[in-house]
Design a protein around this motif. Structure first.
Motif, PDB file in Angstrom:
ATOM      1  N   ILE A 109       0.767  -1.126  -0.024  1.00  0.00           N
ATOM      2  CA  ILE A 109      -0.162   0.016  -0.071  1.00  0.00           C
ATOM      3  C   ILE A 109       0.875   1.201  -0.017  1.00  0.00           C
ATOM      4  O   ILE A 109       2.126   1.212   0.386  1.00  0.00           O
ATOM      5  CB  ILE A 109      -0.878   0.050   1.387  1.00  0.00           C
ATOM      6  N   SER A 115      -8.645   2.136  11.585  1.00  0.00           N
ATOM      7  CA  SER A 115      -9.246   2.295  10.170  1.00  0.00           C
ATOM      8  C   SER A 115     -10.530   3.141  10.181  1.00  0.00           C
ATOM      9  O   SER A 115     -10.651   4.027   9.620  1.00  0.00           O
ATOM     10  CB  SER A 115      -9.314   1.071   9.381  1.00  0.00           C
ATOM     11  N   ALA A 154      -4.603   6.643   4.830  1.00  0.00           N
ATOM     12  CA  ALA A 154      -3.592   5.691   4.668  1.00  0.00           C
ATOM     13  C   ALA A 154      -2.255   6.234   4.830  1.00  0.00           C
ATOM     14  O   ALA A 154      -1.517   5.641   5.820  1.00  0.00           O
ATOM     15  CB  ALA A 154      -3.593   4.942   3.474  1.00  0.00           C
ATOM     16  N   VAL A 205      -1.793  -0.565   6.900  1.00  0.00           N
ATOM     17  CA  VAL A 205      -0.734   0.479   7.335  1.00  0.00           C
ATOM     18  C   VAL A 205      -0.556   0.307   8.696  1.00  0.00           C
ATOM     19  O   VAL A 205       0.681   0.473   9.238  1.00  0.00           O
ATOM     20  CB  VAL A 205      -1.090   1.592   6.727  1.00  0.00           C
ATOM     21  N   GLN A 222      -7.099  -1.820   3.556  1.00  0.00           N
ATOM     22  CA  GLN A 222      -5.736  -1.182   3.374  1.00  0.00           C
ATOM     23  C   GLN A 222      -5.237  -0.185   4.188  1.00  0.00           C
ATOM     24  O   GLN A 222      -4.047  -0.084   4.465  1.00  0.00           O
ATOM     25  CB  GLN A 222      -5.989  -0.342   2.009  1.00  0.00           C
ATOM     26  N   ILE A 223      -6.050   0.524   4.715  1.00  0.00           N
ATOM     27  CA  ILE A 223      -5.840   1.683   5.797  1.00  0.00           C
ATOM     28  C   ILE A 223      -5.257   0.727   7.135  1.00  0.00           C
ATOM     29  O   ILE A 223      -4.274   0.933   7.635  1.00  0.00           O
ATOM     30  CB  ILE A 223      -7.045   2.394   6.050  1.00  0.00           C
TER      31      ILE A 223
END
Ligand SMILES: Nc1ncnc2c1ncn2[C@@H]1O[C@H](COP(=O)(O)OP(=O)(O)OP(=O)(O)O)[C@@H](O)[C@H]1O
Ligand SMILES: [Mg+2]
Lengths: 258, 334
Positions: free
Chosen positions: B90, B194, B227, B178, B174-175
């Protein structure tokens, strides 16, 4: 008589299976030597209108009169002849060409296709076109990937004026240019307009640019005309919600001018 | 204010079609902790190269001279260091991870004059792409304890959010990845984080389960920003982050960045070609031209009393809502 008259134009697409109107009952006219700007947020239908006017796509409803002819009814040789009078310049207009193609080749196409000059006359025509847009005739031999973005946009304009159009559709034609180059291209467009009486349908998301070059503006919101009028009057005092939002969102540079 | 990083005599060269291009020439620049610094310039001026160099994300093969010194104290918190090969796929690392697994990174680390400071000195070799626009083909520096880690200590927002988002993974995940990776959180905590981040970038909770293609350009950029700040970076770099957006969405993203930077006390590097836009956000503006830093000053000074003729030309070329229309200047009318 206006160069272009668009009446009650509509274009529907599907989004997630649901039909929606990308362009909804849009009407406007453009006079000779006039610049009409289309403004509006992303997805408001600006490019769809450009594609409809150029007959790259067909409408679901409405009428387009170009130079006094029912443009949508034309076909065959009559359409081809009329098309020469209607040209376009896009954001990266030479992207469709093989980057190794020469500038001469790019300019040769319209001259040949519309029988504007014989094979032997064409090099002279190309040199004249290049000079007309402020480029050195020597540029003709260069490949389009070897010239700068500003030069490419000048070549695109030269290509557009090669067929002596009465109207040029410009869709974000200066949006990707550096500001210094952008000013020069806008000056060139104004210069051509004064000398050749060309009308422009000028699409931009930038009200500063529109205010600098356009006589009138149509502000679109979700495919519909939100408001229209004299460009400076509308931008100085927008009436529609979207017009107000666009003006408010435009960055301002507060300078002490002498 | 203390410096968060100081860039000394930074030069970057690329090889493009066998020709060497000097993208940056002897840049010297201090970035103050907590400031909003705009880097402006026209195409090819080296803005993105500078941003990528600071983030340690320069394309494989760029040749770099000079130093970028980080104030080590800013990064002293001992944290578990994740090897690059297990970093989430990512922003901004997506794309270069696969390519760096194949062989050991050929990094050469320069020793700076400033003793214990962590230094970034990116790699030598050959360049494989353009600098603008995406996270593909980036080289990643091997992380050490006092070197800032991109994604953890530096958040990076690109012009095209699609370049840093995975098209087949829900954005919430995806967030969360991280957060999980850089903050050492378990999945549950990372998912909660997130959710909070989506709220902070003003996206509805349902966005957690959305895929990038279901979002508008502005919404995607909000996700990319969420992100980028997920690990609580000290420095946020936005490289033309609003250039592909329309005016209204651009203004929204700029206020979002302004708010997040203030709330988290982040330092901001705002890269833009638009001097007027930069002036609405920045405390200071640095003007680049042909790879050189030609002027640096407080925003007000740059806008009201530019010292360099080029800066003045940029200001003059701005077409504002109060400028005299070109139409009038030429005396043309319909
Ligand atoms: N071929 C197509 N199929 C489906 N939907 C389309 C198609 N072309 C355009 N649209 C939709 O029509 C609407 C209008 O799009 P259009 O490209 O005309 O907007 P625009 O004003 O030019 O936006 P921008 O400022 O982003 O260029 C958008 O919702 C777009 O997604
Ligand atoms: Mg468009």
């Amino acid at each position: 008589m206006s160069v272009l008259a668009v009446s009650n134009l509509a274009k529907r697409y599907r989004r997630g299976g649901e039909p929606f109107a990308a362009v909804d009952d849009v009407s406007f006219e453009i006079e000779q030597a006039e610049t009409l700007a289309l403004a509006g947020p992303s997805g408001s239908g600006k490019s769809t209108i450009a594609r409809l006017v150029l007959r790259l796509i067909g409408p679901d409803a409405g009428r387009i009169d170009f130079e006094g002819h029912d443009f949508l009814a034309l076909s065959g040789a009559a359409l081809r002849a009329r098309r020469a009078r209607l040209q376009m310049v896009f954001q990266d207009p030479l992207a469709a060409f093989n980057p190794r193609a020469t500038v001469a080749r790019v300019l040769d196409d319209p001259l040949r296709m519309h029988n504007i000059a014989s094979r032997t006359e064409r090099p002279r025509h190309i040199a004249a076109l290049l000079q007309r847009v402020g480029l050195d005739a020597g540029l003709a031999a260069r490949a389009i990937h070897e010239i700068s973005g500003g030069q490419r946009q000048r070549v695109a304009i030269a290509r557009a004026i090669a067929t002596r159009p009465s109207l040029i559709v410009l869709d974000e034609a200066v949006s990707a240019l550096d500001v210094s180059v952008r000013g020069q291209i806008l000056e060139l467009l104004l210069d051509l307009q004064r000398q050749e009486r060309i009308a422009y349908l000028f699409i931009s998301h930038d009200l500063g640019v529109i205010r600098a070059i356009a006589h009138r503006v149509v502000i679109l919101d979700a495919g519909r005309v939100a408001e229209s009028g004299d460009a400076r009057t509308v931008i100085a005092n927008p009436q529609s919600a979207i017009g107000k939002a666009l003006v408010a969102a435009t960055p301002r540079l507060i300078r002490n001018r002498p | 204010m203390t410096a968060l990083l100081s860039i000394r005599d930074l030069s970057v060269r690329y090889r493009r079609d066998g020709v060497e291009v000097q993208a940056l020439k002897g840049i010297g620049l201090g970035v103050l902790a907590g400031e909003r610094l705009a880097i402006i310039g026209e195409s090819g001026s080296g803005k993105s190269t500078l941003a990528l160099a600071v983030a340690g994300l320069l394309a494989r093969g760029a040749r770099i001279d000079g130093t970028i010194d980080w104030q080590a104290s800013q990064f002293q918190t001992p944290r578990s260091v994740t090897p690059p090969s297990v970093l989430p796929d990512i922003s901004p690392a997506r794309g270069e991870i696969g390519s760096s697994v194949g062989g050991p990174p050929s990094a050469t680390w320069e020793i700076g004059e400033s003793g214990d400071d962590g230094l970034i000195s990116p790699l030598a070799g050959e360049m494989s792409g353009r600098t603008e626009g995406g996270a593909k083909d980036r080289q990643r520096l091997p992380p050490t304890n006092n070197t800032p880690v991109s994604g953890r200590d530096i958040g990076f927002v690109f012009q095209d959010p699609s370049s840093s988002l995975d098209p087949v993974m829900p954005v919430g995940k995806q967030i969360a990845e991280v957060a999980r990776t850089h903050l050492d959180l378990n999945w549950q905590a990372a998912n909660a984080k997130s959710k909070t981040l989506l709220d902070r970038v003003r996206l509805p909770e349902a966005t957690l389960h959305a895929y990038p293609h279901q979002l508008s350009g502005g919404q995607k950029q909000r996700v990319a920003i969420a992100a980028a700040i997920a690990a609580g970076p000290r420095l946020l770099i936005a490289d033309e982050a609003t250039s592909a957006l329309d005016t209204i969405v651009q203004a929204e993203i700029v206020s979002l960045i302004r708010r997040l930077v203030a709330e988290d006390g982040m330092t901001l590097l705002f890269i833009s070609h638009d001097i007027a836009l930069a002036a609405t956000l920045a405390d200071r503006i640095a003007v680049l031209r042909h790879g050189e830093l030609i002027e640096l000053g407080e925003t007000r000074q740059i806008v009201e009393a530019p010292r360099h003729a080029y800066t003045r030309a940029l200001l003059d070329a701005h077409l504002g809502l109060d400028a005299k229309p070109l139409l009038d200047r030429q005396g043309a009318s319909a």
